[in-house]
Design a protein around this motif. Structure first.
Motif, short mmCIF file in Angstrom:
data_model
loop_
_atom_site.label_atom_id
_atom_site.label_comp_id
_atom_site.label_asym_id
_atom_site.label_seq_id
_atom_site.Cartn_x
_atom_site.Cartn_y
_atom_site.Cartn_z
N THR A 216 48.71 43.94 31.71
CA THR A 216 50.23 43.93 32.02
C THR A 216 50.81 45.09 30.70
O THR A 216 51.68 45.79 30.85
CB THR A 216 50.94 42.52 31.72
N SER A 217 50.23 44.77 29.49
CA SER A 217 50.67 45.62 28.57
C SER A 217 50.29 47.03 28.86
O SER A 217 50.91 48.15 28.07
CB SER A 217 49.85 45.07 27.34
N PHE A 218 49.20 47.50 29.62
CA PHE A 218 49.15 48.95 30.01
C PHE A 218 49.97 49.50 30.91
O PHE A 218 49.86 50.48 31.31
CB PHE A 218 47.69 49.19 30.66
N GLY A 219 50.75 48.39 31.56
CA GLY A 219 51.99 48.98 32.52
C GLY A 219 51.75 48.46 33.91
O GLY A 219 52.35 48.86 35.01
N TYR A 220 50.31 48.06 34.18
CA TYR A 220 50.09 47.50 35.55
C TYR A 220 50.87 46.13 35.99
O TYR A 220 50.52 45.21 35.20
CB TYR A 220 48.41 47.22 35.68
N ARG A 221 51.38 46.07 36.99
CA ARG A 221 52.02 45.11 37.76
C ARG A 221 51.12 44.55 38.85
O ARG A 221 51.63 45.14 39.90
CB ARG A 221 53.53 45.40 37.96
N LEU A 222 50.35 43.73 38.68
CA LEU A 222 49.40 43.44 40.03
C LEU A 222 49.63 42.01 40.14
O LEU A 222 49.97 41.06 39.32
CB LEU A 222 48.00 43.79 39.26
N GLN A 223 49.48 41.82 41.27
CA GLN A 223 49.38 40.22 41.86
C GLN A 223 48.21 39.59 41.57
O GLN A 223 47.22 39.95 41.10
CB GLN A 223 49.47 40.32 43.31
N ASP A 224 48.33 38.24 41.61
CA ASP A 224 47.15 37.22 41.22
C ASP A 224 46.16 37.67 41.57
O ASP A 224 45.01 37.64 41.18
CB ASP A 224 47.59 35.78 41.23
N GLY A 225 46.04 37.87 42.92
CA GLY A 225 44.75 38.22 43.79
C GLY A 225 44.28 39.30 43.26
O GLY A 225 42.95 39.58 43.49
N HIS B 61 44.39 40.57 40.19
CA HIS B 61 43.84 40.11 38.83
C HIS B 61 42.20 39.48 38.94
O HIS B 61 41.23 39.71 38.36
CB HIS B 61 44.51 39.36 38.06
N HIS B 62 42.46 38.50 39.98
CA HIS B 62 41.21 37.64 40.12
C HIS B 62 39.96 38.76 40.80
O HIS B 62 38.98 38.54 40.55
CB HIS B 62 41.34 36.62 41.18
N MET B 63 40.32 39.71 41.63
CA MET B 63 39.39 40.61 42.25
C MET B 63 38.67 41.34 41.23
O MET B 63 37.65 41.56 41.06
CB MET B 63 39.93 41.43 43.36
N LEU B 64 39.85 41.98 40.01
CA LEU B 64 39.14 42.56 39.11
C LEU B 64 38.25 42.03 38.20
O LEU B 64 37.19 42.60 37.58
CB LEU B 64 40.31 43.28 38.08
N LEU B 65 38.47 40.61 37.88
CA LEU B 65 37.74 39.88 37.16
C LEU B 65 36.42 39.88 37.60
O LEU B 65 35.24 39.95 37.26
CB LEU B 65 38.48 38.57 36.94
N ARG B 66 36.25 39.43 39.02
CA ARG B 66 35.34 39.21 39.76
C ARG B 66 34.46 40.47 39.67
O ARG B 66 33.31 40.42 39.48
CB ARG B 66 35.25 38.59 41.00
N LYS B 67 34.92 41.51 39.96
CA LYS B 67 34.31 42.61 39.83
C LYS B 67 33.66 43.33 38.68
O LYS B 67 32.55 43.75 38.72
CB LYS B 67 35.41 43.94 40.67
N PHE B 68 34.34 43.02 37.64
CA PHE B 68 33.62 43.33 36.30
C PHE B 68 33.15 42.47 35.31
O PHE B 68 32.55 42.51 34.39
CB PHE B 68 34.82 44.36 35.64
N ASP B 69 32.83 41.32 36.03
CA ASP B 69 32.30 40.02 35.41
C ASP B 69 30.85 40.10 35.65
O ASP B 69 30.41 39.51 36.47
CB ASP B 69 32.87 38.75 35.83
N ARG B 70 29.95 41.17 35.05
CA ARG B 70 28.68 41.43 35.41
C ARG B 70 27.86 40.15 35.10
O ARG B 70 26.73 39.87 35.78
CB ARG B 70 28.01 42.28 34.16
#
Length: 184
Positions: A112-121, A123-132
């Protein structure tokens, strides 16, 4: 050999040219005068004692390899050192609990501080994708990768979003080309 990035709680080291040259020579194991992705990966630390994410290293080499050889020169190394150090400072500012990783709430705050306005889904997808590690958190190197991928995808999208309304209409083949031509 000291790692380029210190673990959680350590202060980033400012580097002068002589110091960087010494580190560059230690990292350049084969004495080729250039640093490969494997050499750079072995020199980087994500603060978890796990190897630095190879995909993150590949993306960074691609960003800083001005000669397009798949390696980085000493000049490129100085730029990548600064880049990683800047990311380290950024990462620590969002790792509110000083755990050495970023959880879902910290990731949301960062993006959000970088300017991305993303929905909860998303955010969750990004967390899953990059949670090695599969722990619901993202480590330093994976955070860099997440941010690079998100930036590159956003840049590719904006080429088609001429009115900047967040909506594009493209055909299937253009979509394929857009994704495959994006460094992700």
């Amino acid at each position: 050999m000291p790692a380029l990035i210190v673990g959680p709680g350590g202060a980033p080291q400012t580097a002068n040219r002589d110091f960087l040259w010494q580190v560059f020579q230690r990292v350049d194991k084969d004495r080729s005068g250039a640093i490969s992705a494997q050499e750079l990966q072995s020199a980087l630390s994500n603060g978890t004692w796990a190897p630095f994410n190879a995909e993150t290293v590949r993306l960074m080499i691609g960003m800083f390899d001005r000669q397009q050889r798949g390696t980085i020169s000493f000049e490129d190394f100085g730029a990548i050192w600064k880049y990683v150090t800047d990311w380290q400072i950024c990462f620590r500012s969002f790792d509110r609990d000083n755990s050495g990783n970023i959880d879902g709430n910290e990731l949301r705050t960062a993006l959000t501080s970088f300017g991305y306005r993303l929905q909860d889904g998303t955010h969750h997808m990004l967390l899953r994708k990059f949670d090695r590690m599969g722990k619901g958190t993202i480590y330093f190197d994976d955070f860099i990768q997440c941010c690079i991928v998100l930036h590159n995808l956003t840049s590719a999208f904006r080429q088609f979003d001429t009115d900047q309304d967040g909506i594009i209409t493209i055909g299937y083949e253009h979509f394929i080309q857009m994704v495959l031509n994006t460094r992700v």
